[in-house]
Design a protein around this motif. Structure first.
Motif, PDB file in Angstrom:
ATOM      1  N   ALA A 190      -6.941  22.691  21.473  1.00  0.00           N
ATOM      2  CA  ALA A 190      -8.355  22.331  21.661  1.00  0.00           C
ATOM      3  C   ALA A 190      -8.521  20.887  22.100  1.00  0.00           C
ATOM      4  O   ALA A 190      -7.856  19.986  21.592  1.00  0.00           O
ATOM      5  CB  ALA A 190      -9.104  22.536  20.351  1.00  0.00           C
ATOM      6  N   TYR A 191      -9.377  20.666  23.039  1.00  0.00           N
ATOM      7  CA  TYR A 191      -9.827  19.331  23.410  1.00  0.00           C
ATOM      8  C   TYR A 191     -11.273  19.471  23.865  1.00  0.00           C
ATOM      9  O   TYR A 191     -11.570  20.314  24.712  1.00  0.00           O
ATOM     10  CB  TYR A 191      -8.968  18.741  24.537  1.00  0.00           C
ATOM     11  N   ARG A 192     -12.122  18.633  23.293  1.00  0.00           N
ATOM     12  CA  ARG A 192     -13.548  18.562  23.651  1.00  0.00           C
ATOM     13  C   ARG A 192     -13.814  19.077  25.077  1.00  0.00           C
ATOM     14  O   ARG A 192     -13.311  18.524  26.051  1.00  0.00           O
ATOM     15  CB  ARG A 192     -14.002  17.118  23.531  1.00  0.00           C
TER      16      ARG A 192
ATOM     17  N   TYR B 174     -13.080  22.231  25.721  1.00  0.00           N
ATOM     18  CA  TYR B 174     -12.318  23.453  25.449  1.00  0.00           C
ATOM     19  C   TYR B 174     -12.236  24.415  26.641  1.00  0.00           C
ATOM     20  O   TYR B 174     -12.854  25.495  26.633  1.00  0.00           O
ATOM     21  CB  TYR B 174     -12.955  24.185  24.256  1.00  0.00           C
TER      22      TYR B 174
ATOM     23  N   GLU C 287     -19.861  18.975  23.139  1.00  0.00           N
ATOM     24  CA  GLU C 287     -18.871  18.966  24.208  1.00  0.00           C
ATOM     25  C   GLU C 287     -19.495  18.751  25.585  1.00  0.00           C
ATOM     26  O   GLU C 287     -18.798  18.456  26.553  1.00  0.00           O
ATOM     27  CB  GLU C 287     -18.107  20.297  24.212  1.00  0.00           C
TER      28      GLU C 287
ATOM     29  N   VAL D 136      -8.193  20.089  14.246  1.00  0.00           N
ATOM     30  CA  VAL D 136      -8.735  21.376  13.809  1.00  0.00           C
ATOM     31  C   VAL D 136      -7.668  22.272  13.185  1.00  0.00           C
ATOM     32  O   VAL D 136      -7.992  23.175  12.433  1.00  0.00           O
ATOM     33  CB  VAL D 136      -9.429  22.140  14.960  1.00  0.00           C
TER      34      VAL D 136
ATOM     35  N   GLN E  45     -10.798  18.289  10.860  1.00  0.00           N
ATOM     36  CA  GLN E  45     -12.043  18.764  11.471  1.00  0.00           C
ATOM     37  C   GLN E  45     -12.435  20.117  10.883  1.00  0.00           C
ATOM     38  O   GLN E  45     -13.486  20.654  11.217  1.00  0.00           O
ATOM     39  CB  GLN E  45     -11.841  18.858  12.995  1.00  0.00           C
TER      40      GLN E  45
ATOM     41  N   PHE F 192     -12.111  15.239  18.290  1.00  0.00           N
ATOM     42  CA  PHE F 192     -12.205  15.782  19.645  1.00  0.00           C
ATOM     43  C   PHE F 192     -11.367  17.036  19.824  1.00  0.00           C
ATOM     44  O   PHE F 192     -10.895  17.337  20.919  1.00  0.00           O
ATOM     45  CB  PHE F 192     -11.828  14.711  20.686  1.00  0.00           C
ATOM     46  N   GLY F 193     -11.137  17.765  18.732  1.00  0.00           N
ATOM     47  CA  GLY F 193     -10.323  18.980  18.793  1.00  0.00           C
ATOM     48  C   GLY F 193      -8.912  18.770  18.274  1.00  0.00           C
ATOM     49  O   GLY F 193      -8.177  19.726  18.086  1.00  0.00           O
TER      50      GLY F 193
ATOM     51  N   GLN G 281     -16.120  22.691  15.189  1.00  0.00           N
ATOM     52  CA  GLN G 281     -15.543  22.923  16.514  1.00  0.00           C
ATOM     53  C   GLN G 281     -16.609  23.554  17.403  1.00  0.00           C
ATOM     54  O   GLN G 281     -17.613  24.060  16.938  1.00  0.00           O
ATOM     55  CB  GLN G 281     -14.376  23.907  16.423  1.00  0.00           C
ATOM     56  N   ALA G 282     -16.277  23.600  18.683  1.00  0.00           N
ATOM     57  CA  ALA G 282     -16.974  24.469  19.628  1.00  0.00           C
ATOM     58  C   ALA G 282     -18.489  24.258  19.659  1.00  0.00           C
ATOM     59  O   ALA G 282     -19.239  25.213  19.775  1.00  0.00           O
ATOM     60  CB  ALA G 282     -16.638  25.941  19.326  1.00  0.00           C
TER      61      ALA G 282
HETATM   62  S1  SMO Z   1     -12.316  21.183  21.397  1.00  0.00           S
HETATM   63 MO1  SMO Z   1     -13.433  21.521  19.780  1.00  0.00          MO
HETATM   64  O1  SMO Z   1     -12.886  20.826  18.458  1.00  0.00           O
HETATM   65  O2  SMO Z   1     -14.060  23.016  19.958  1.00  0.00           O
END
Ligand code: SMO
Length: 788
Positions: free
Chosen positions: A363-365, A367, A743, A255, A220, A251-252, A536-537
């Protein structure tokens, strides 16, 4: 520009759909590589053990064996993986490839490379591990017990640091002392697995002639992976290239660089060859980092007329066996976002990180924001019940109003724009329908909950302030090629969310060209602008998109200026006509001068490439713009979700019978993709509400190792009445007005479902503080309340 080339806001089908559906996807396992060797990992079967012996004799003597690296060889060749986000007081300890102590079941201790995947599996089993068992520490209670064995050698307890955000202690104390009502609960949010469709995988090729390491990985964040690989393997950045092929969901979970992935790369370097590892589903369940894992005591103080006086929380975070690169991050975000969309006199939260002998979390979607929403919305719901006030009314009274924005929370987040009340009332109106008559063993209930979502995680100064060793800015490179076609390069990654299509829409709109003239190239550290956080995020579209808006505007202006030169007129007198269906080579797609003169778009590009038409010798030549975008502040999306549930009082089974979501993600680039993102997020959140929990036994051995034991939602678990609506408050921080939505859908479902269940069965409402709401758990609560 004619009106035909407007692309932002159009529900264009994502480009990758056709390719993937026709079987043209290129996932890690599909990639061809000459003479590729195959790797398997040697993993600890025990949750906690000293690695006394790692006997590779049998494996090495097998003719199919190419290489074995155990802890000794890995110690010579590798350094631990650097940490990027620490808690104050966190021990100096990061995850190594060369582990002398196994701290979780499934931890990779070594790697075997052979001429086939089966041979590699056989040889990994042929390695004789001599493990000296140590006491497992599988739960937070075990870790915090008096005299608990320390997970990190050389420490005395399992504390992994602590941080506090928000109002001063005395403000919290004073608010609670003035409260008309205090609601306090303990919340347990279990660990969950990301369960991506495609598990992890790496194909690493080392060319000893050029000393170049090329890594293809289901990542990711390829740039972050490259940085970590350089540190772990001691390689120069210019000699390492990371490329993400098609990635089947993350989904995190993809990463961070993992030790097993780094071992595959170390093996490729050692062999001067190509080595591939494709993770099995069981490995993904046990060896990939997990999400959530938190026990929180939280309270809400309510004053006269139901005004919120204070939120206060103590979050105990299960970081697992190692605080990974950013392991405490989600829990810190729970603390930062507990206040949510509400106006409150004071708010504070403490995060205490704890080590356990389980696979690390991260991390998990959602967050940390799903956790915050569950805690906050359940507390509010409980307060409404005790006050005898409709929960929607209590929420509504305390929501921050649009005229109060921008609003800075007690943890220092500045909400930019939105209409939280509008979303709440719209979701409530959508969900307002007569409930069908119930048989005596069924009860039904409805609830509406609300959240804001941190999106566009940036600017760099914010990450610096939090001591996060990642950058927040995002760059793009936008090029018009010599034939007038367009290429976009970005460091964000496509993990199935359709970002290639959305970015193409932004570029096409900004340049005023048809969508299929634009190709989007992602995922290659050799060509993409640097990006640490990548996709991410909820930041890919907002930040790369914001950069692209600027780049496209500049490049469009340059094309117009060039055209004006060739047409011998002023740029202001040039118009453009490009049929939305035109080919880039079409002579009709042209700039027009004032006097009927014309020059095709591709001719301008062609002459531009020759370096012709510049007004000054120092004017830029290349029809390319690089823009690095570091926004002035975070931008906040928001939403309200309503759930309607039916609970079978005999079995404890909760069925979601209706679901309505109202989101505001600013300007939507592609409503079709936005819809899919929200629906996918809701589905994932429903799994966490109702079924998902990564479990271990008393020895710390994982018991959820496949989709038999770990149940994710299937089509029949998603209500047919699932409605998603969007309101639009454009971001003022992002060019284009975009806000994140990757997210958003995931954040509210557990809160919505639990509050709806509380409405259905108020007798058990006070117990609905743990997830998932499985039939046995709900039945136990019903029994305890004397209902069945
Ligand atoms: S949980 Mo995400 O990949 O910011």
């Amino acid at each position: 520009m004619t009106g035909e080339n407007r692309h932002i806001g159009k529900p264009v089908p994502p480009r990758h759909h056709d390719r993937l559906v026709r079987g043209h996807g290129r996932f890690l396992a599909d990639l061809r590589a000459e003479g590729v060797l195959h790797a398997a990992l040697v993993r600890s079967p025990l949750a906690h053990a000293a690695v006394v012996g790692f006997d590779t004799t049998a494996a090495r003597n097998d003719p199919r064996c190419a290489l074995v690296l155990g802890p000794d060889e890995l110690a010579e060749r590798t350094a631990p993986i650097p940490t990027v986000w620490r808690l104050p007081g966190q021990p100096e300890d990061s995850i190594p490839l060369a582990a002398r102590t196994a701290r979780y079941a499934g931890q990779p201790l070594g790697i075997v490379v052979a001429d086939s995947p089966t041979a590699a599996e056989d040889l990994a089993e042929a390695v004789r591990l001599d493990l000296d068992p140590l006491p497992p520490v599988p739960t937070l209670a075990d870790a915090l017990a008096e005299g608990a064995p320390p997970v990190v050698p050389g420490t005395t307890d399992n504390a992994a640091g602590r941080i506090r955000f928000g109002s001063p202690e005395q403000d919290i104390a004073s608010a609670f002392s003035r409260a008309a009502l205090v609601v306090e609960r303990e919340f347990t949010l279990p660990r969950v697995n990301h369960a991506p469709l495609e598990p992890r995988g790496v194909l690493a090729e080392y060319d000893p002639g050029t000393a170049l390491l090329t890594v293809r990985a289901g990542s990711q964040s390829p740039h972050a992976m490259r940085q970590d690989l350089c540190a772990v393997l001691g390689l120069r950045a210019d000699r390492v290239r990371v490329i993400a092929p098609d990635v089947g969901g993350s989904f995190g979970s993809k990463v961070l660089l993992y030790p097993d992935e780094a071992m595959v790369c170390a093996a490729a370097v050692a062999l001067g060859a190509a080595v591939r590892w494709v993770e099995s589903r069981a490995e993904n369940f046990t060896g990939a980092y997990q999400g959530r894992g938190q026990r929180t005591t939280a309270r809400l103080a309510v004053g006269a007329e139901g005004r919120f006086l204070a939120f206060d929380a103590h979050i105990v975070a299960d970081l697992g066996a190692y605080a990974t690169q950013a392991g405490s991050g989600p829990h810190q975000v729970t603390a930062l976002t507990l206040q949510g969309p509400y106006r409150v006199g004071a708010a504070a939260a403490t995060v205490t990180g704890v080590y356990t002998t389980r696979v690390p979390t991260g991390a998990y979607r959602g967050y940390g924001m799903q956790e915050a929403a569950f805690i906050r919305e359940r507390l509010i719901d409980e307060a409404a019940r005790e006050l005898g006030m409709p929960p929607v009314e209590l929420r509504s009274r305390n929501l921050i109003r649009p005229d109060e924005l921008p609003h800075t929370t007690h943890t220092g987040l500045t909400y930019d724009s939105g209409d939280y009340g509008a979303a709440l009332h719209r979701a409530a109106a959508l969900a307002d329908r007569p409930l069908p008559p119930n048989p005596p063993w069924v009860r039904r209930g409805t609830a509406v909950v609300s959240a804001v979502e941190i999106s566009a995680f940036a600017p760099s100064a914010l990450l610096e302030a939090f001591g996060i060793e990642w950058s927040g800015w995002e760059g793009v490179r936008l090029r018009i090629n010599h034939d007038g076609t367009v290429t976009v390069y970005s460091g964000v990654i496509a993990v199935g969310q359709g970002i290639e299509t959305s970015l193409a829409q932004i570029a096409a709109e900004g340049l005023g060209v048809p969508l299929d003239w634009v190709r989007v190239e992602l995922g290659d550290t050799d060509t993409a602008p640097h990006s640490d956080l990548s996709a991410q995020a909820s930041r890919a579209l907002t930040l790369a998109g914001g950069a692209l808006v600027i780049a496209a505007r500049r490049l469009a202006d340059r094309m117009t200026t060039l055209a004006a030169t060739f047409l011998d007129t002023d740029p202001g007198r040039v118009t453009r006509q490009i049929d939305a269906t035109a080919d880039p080579s079409s002579p009709d797609a042209a700039f027009h001068g004032a006097d009927g003169a014309r020059i095709p778009w591709r001719e301008v590009a062609h002459r531009g490439y020759r370096g012709w038409g510049r007004r000054q010798r120092t004017d830029p030549v290349r029809l390319e713009e690089s823009v690095d975008f570091d926004p002035p502040q975070l931008t906040f999306a928001h939403g309200a979700h309503a759930a309607e549930v039916a609970v079978d009082l005999g079995t404890g089974r909760v069925t979601v019978t209706g679901y309505w979501a109202v989101h505001d993600s600013g300007v939507l680039v592609n409503p079709l993709i936005a819809h899919g993102q929200i629906v996918g997020g809701i589905t994932q959140g429903l799994g966490q509400a109702l079924t998902e929990e990564a479990r271990v036994d008393a020895e710390g051995t994982p018991v959820t190792r496949s989709f038999r034991e770990y149940t994710i939602p299937a089509a029949q678990d998603v209500p047919q009445d699932l409605v998603v609506e969007h309101t639009c408050t454009p971001s003022t921080a992002i060019p284009g007005g975009f806000k994140g939505l990757g997210e958003g859908g995931t954040i509210l479902p557990p809160a919505a479902v639990a509050c709806a269940l509380a409405a259905a069965v108020p007798e058990i409402a006070h117990t609905l503080t743990s997830l998932p709401l499985t039939p046995p758990r709900v039945r136990a609560a019903l029994r305890a309340a004397g209902i069945t």
